[in-house]
Design an enzyme around this catalytic site. Structure first.
Site, mmCIF file in Angstrom:
data_model
loop_
_atom_site.group_PDB
_atom_site.id
_atom_site.type_symbol
_atom_site.label_atom_id
_atom_site.label_comp_id
_atom_site.label_asym_id
_atom_site.label_seq_id
_atom_site.Cartn_x
_atom_site.Cartn_y
_atom_site.Cartn_z
ATOM 1 N N HIS A 166 0.902 -1.495 -0.178
ATOM 2 C CA HIS A 166 -0.118 -0.130 0.154
ATOM 3 C C HIS A 166 0.692 1.587 -0.134
ATOM 4 C CE1 HIS A 166 -2.910 -2.036 0.937
ATOM 5 N NE2 HIS A 166 -2.988 -3.171 1.891
ATOM 6 N N SER A 176 16.097 20.293 -17.664
ATOM 7 C CA SER A 176 14.117 21.446 -18.307
ATOM 8 C C SER A 176 15.108 22.645 -18.990
ATOM 9 C CB SER A 176 14.053 21.675 -16.982
ATOM 10 O OG SER A 176 12.457 22.692 -16.981
ATOM 11 N N LYS A 235 17.248 20.669 -12.193
ATOM 12 C CA LYS A 235 16.011 20.114 -13.241
ATOM 13 C C LYS A 235 17.369 18.645 -13.440
ATOM 14 C CE LYS A 235 12.149 19.194 -12.781
ATOM 15 N NZ LYS A 235 11.626 18.720 -11.482
ATOM 16 N N GLU A 265 10.164 7.827 -16.732
ATOM 17 C CA GLU A 265 8.576 8.124 -16.919
ATOM 18 C C GLU A 265 7.586 7.553 -18.686
ATOM 19 O OE1 GLU A 265 8.351 11.943 -16.179
ATOM 20 O OE2 GLU A 265 10.225 11.835 -15.442
#
Ligand code: ARG
Length: 475
Positions: free
Chosen positions: A155, A276, A282, A289
Site C-alpha cells: 500500500h 528542463s 532539473k 516515465e
C-alpha cells in the site's frame, strides 16, 4: 500495379484507392513476401506447373529484388496498392508477362498472413533477446545490492524490511514469465498458411507441407478457411507485448519515485536523465516515465486488434488489413524502450545509507514481535494484538519498538520480555527470512543464481531460433 480489374469497367475512385492502400505501412513485409514467393515458386516448379525456364527466370528476378529491396534500389511508387502488388510490379518490370505466373495457386489472403507470421516471429525473437539483456542488467544490479536493506512496501506504506537486491530482482522474474509466454507463442505461431489460397485451398497440385518446411514453420494449417482468417498470433503477440509494457511501466514508476527528492534513493546516471528547458537545476528520470507512459499505446494496440476481430466472419475480410499497424507499432515501441530501460537500470546507483535508515521506520519490525511470541507458542492472534499495542505505545510516546522497557513489554503481554530486542533489528529481521524465495540475503543470492542460469538457457535457445530464422531467410 492492380492485381485485379478484369471484371471492372471503371477504375477505383481516388478515395477508394486511398483507403485501400496499405503500402505506406506494409512495405516492411517485403523481405518476407519475397521469401515466401521463393517457397511458392519451389512448389510450382516441382509440380511442373511452370516451365523450367520460367522458374529459373522468376527465381533470378526474385533474388535480384531481395537485394534491390534491401538497398532501396527497388521501392514502392504512388500507384502501388500494397507490398504484394508492388513486388509483382517489380517482377513484371523485369520479366514481362512471366512476372504474373507466380500468382497461380496463391492469393493475397494466404500470402499476407504468411508474411506477417514470418515478420512477427523475426521481431518477437529480437524483443525476446532484448528482454534477456534487460534481465541481465536487473540481476547484475540486484547482486550489487543483496546486502543493502531497505523498507519493503505494501500500500506504499512501510511493511517489512527487505534486501534491496530482492526488491530489484523481482522484475527479472516478471520478465521471465513474458519470455515463457513468447516461447509458447512461438510454438503456436509457427504455422504456415501458404496453400490456403483465397480460403478454399487449391485445385492445383500444391504442397503446403513442403512450403511450410521450406519457410521453417513447424506446422501447416489444418483448415484453409481458418488459415486465412486466424490472427490469434497477432492478438497474442500484442497481449505479450502489453504485459512487457506493463512490467516496464512498473519499473518506470519505482524509478520515478525512488529518484524523487523525498526518497532520494536512486541516482539516475546523467546519460539516462534529461533536463528542463526552464529550470536549470532539473534532472528528470524521463526514461522511467516514458517506460511507464508507453505501456498505454501497447495496451491500446491490443484493444484495437481485439475489437477489429470481434464478430468478424471467418475467411478473409478487408478489416484484417488493420492487423498490421498496431503490431508494427508495439514492436517498434518495445525496440525503442527496452534498450533505454536496460541502460537506465545498469547505470543507476542507490543510496545504501538512506535505504538502511528508512528500513525500520514506520514500525516495520512489528511483525518480529508477533513472530517472537509465536515461537513462544502464543497464538498468532494474541501475538498480533500484543505487537499492535507496542506500536500504539511507541506512537503515543514517540519511541521506537526496541526502546520500550522490559516492564512495558511484560505489561503488554506476560510472555513478552527484553529478549525481543534481539529480533528488533533490520539485519535480524532480514536474516531470519530464510524460507524459500524469502528476503534473507542467502536466499536472495540463491534466487539470483537460479534466475541467471535460466537466463543463460533462454538466451541460447533464442539465439538458436534466430540463427535458424536467418538461415531460412537467406535460402
Ligand atoms: N493488403 C491486404 C492486407 O493487408 C492484402 C490482402 C488483400 N486481399 C483481398 N482479398 N483484398 O490484408
Amino acid at each position: 500495379m492492380a492485381l485485379w480489374g478484369g471484371r471492372f469497367s471503371l477504375s477505383p475512385a481516388d478515395s477508394v484507392f486511398a483507403l485501400s492502400r496499405s503500402i505506406h505501412f506494409d512495405w516492411r513485409l517485403a523481405p518476407y513476401d519475397l521469401r515466401s514467393s521463393l517457397a511458392h515458386l519451389s512448389v510450382l516448379r516441382s509440380s511442373s506447373l511452370i516451365s523450367k525456364d520460367d522458374a529459373k527466370a522468376i527465381e533470378g528476378a526474385l533474388k535480384e529484388l531481395v537485394s534491390e529491396v534491401a538497398s532501396g534500389a527497388f521501392a514502392p511508387i504512388a500507384s502501388d496498392e500494397d507490398v504484394h502488388s508492388a513486388l509483382e510490379r517489380g517482377l513484371t518490370e523485369k520479366l514481362g508477362a512471366t512476372g504474373g505466373v507466380l500468382r497461380a495457386g496463391r492469393s493475397r489472403n494466404d500470402q499476407v498472413t504468411t508474411d506477417l507470421r514470418l515478420f512477427a516471429i523475426d521481431h518477437i525473437l529480437e524483443i525476446a533477446q532484448l528482454l534477456t539483456l534487460l534481465q541481465d542488467a536487473i540481476l547484475d544490479k540486484a547482486s550489487e545490492y543483496v546486502d543493502a536493506s531497505a523498507p519493503g512496501f505494501t500500500h506504499i506504506q512501510h511493511a517489512q524490511p527487505v534486501s534491496f537486491g530482492h526488491e530489484l530482482a523481482k522484475h527479472a522474474h516478471a520478465f521471465a514469465r513474458d519470455l515463457d509466454r513468447i516461447h509458447d507463442w512461438l510454438a503456436r505461431t509457427s504455422v504456415s498458411s501458404l496453400g490456403a489460397g483465397a480460403l478454399a485451398g487449391s485445385s492445383l497440385p500444391l504442397d503446403p507441407q513442403a512450403t511450410a518446411k521450406d519457410l521453417g514453420f513447424s506446422q501447416t494449417f489444418a483448415n484453409s478457411i481458418d488459415a486465412v482468417s486466424d490472427r490469434d498470433y497477432v492478438a497474442e503477440a500484442l497481449y505479450i507485448m502489453s504485459m512487457v509494457g506493463i512490467h516496464l511501466s512498473r519499473i518506470g514508476e519505482e524509478w520515478t519515485y525512488w529518484a524523487s527528492t523525498e526518497f532520494a534513493w536512486a541516482k539516475v546516471a546523467d546519460q539516462y536523465s534529461t533536463g528542463s528547458s526552464i529550470m536549470p537545476q532539473k534532472k528528470n528520470p524521463d526514461m522511467a516515465e516514458l517506460a511507464r507512459g508507453k505501456s498505454g499505446r501497447l495496451v491500446g494496440n491490443l484493444v484495437s486488434v481485439l475489437t477489429m476481430l470481434k464478430g468478424l466472419p471467418f475467411a478473409y475480410n478487408r478489416d484484417l488489413q488493420e492487423d498490421k499497424e498496431p503490431l508494427f507499432d508495439s514492436i517498434d515501441t518495445l525496440l525503442l524502450v527496452l534498450p533505454a530501460v536496460t541502460g537506465m537500470v545498469a547505470t543507476t546507483d542507490f543510496d545504501r545509507q538512506k535505504m538502511l535508515d528508512a528500513a525500520p521506520l514506520g514500525f516495520s519490525l512489528a511483525t518480529e514481535i508477533a513472530d517472537y511470541l509465536v515461537l513462544k507458542k502464543i497464538p498468532f492472534a494474541q501475538a498480533h494484538e500484543a505487537a499492535g499495542k507496542c506500536v500504539t505505545l511507541c506512537e503515543s510516546t514517540n519511541r521506537e519498538l526496541h526502546e520500550l522497557s522490559d516492564l512495558e513489554y511484560s505489561s503488554i503481554h506476560a510472555s513478552l520480555d527484553g529478549g525481543v530486542r534481539a529480533v528488533l533489528t533490520v539485519k535480524g529481521a532480514l536474516d531470519a527470512r530464510v524460507t524459500h524465495g524469502g528476503t534473507a540475503p542467502s536466499q536472495v543470492n540463491a534466487q539470483i543464481k537460479k534466475a541467471r542460469s535460466e537466463n543463460v538457457a533462454t538466451q541460447k535457445s533464442i539465439g538458436d531460433a534466430q540463427k535458424a530464422f536467418t538461415g531460412m531467410m537467406r535460402a
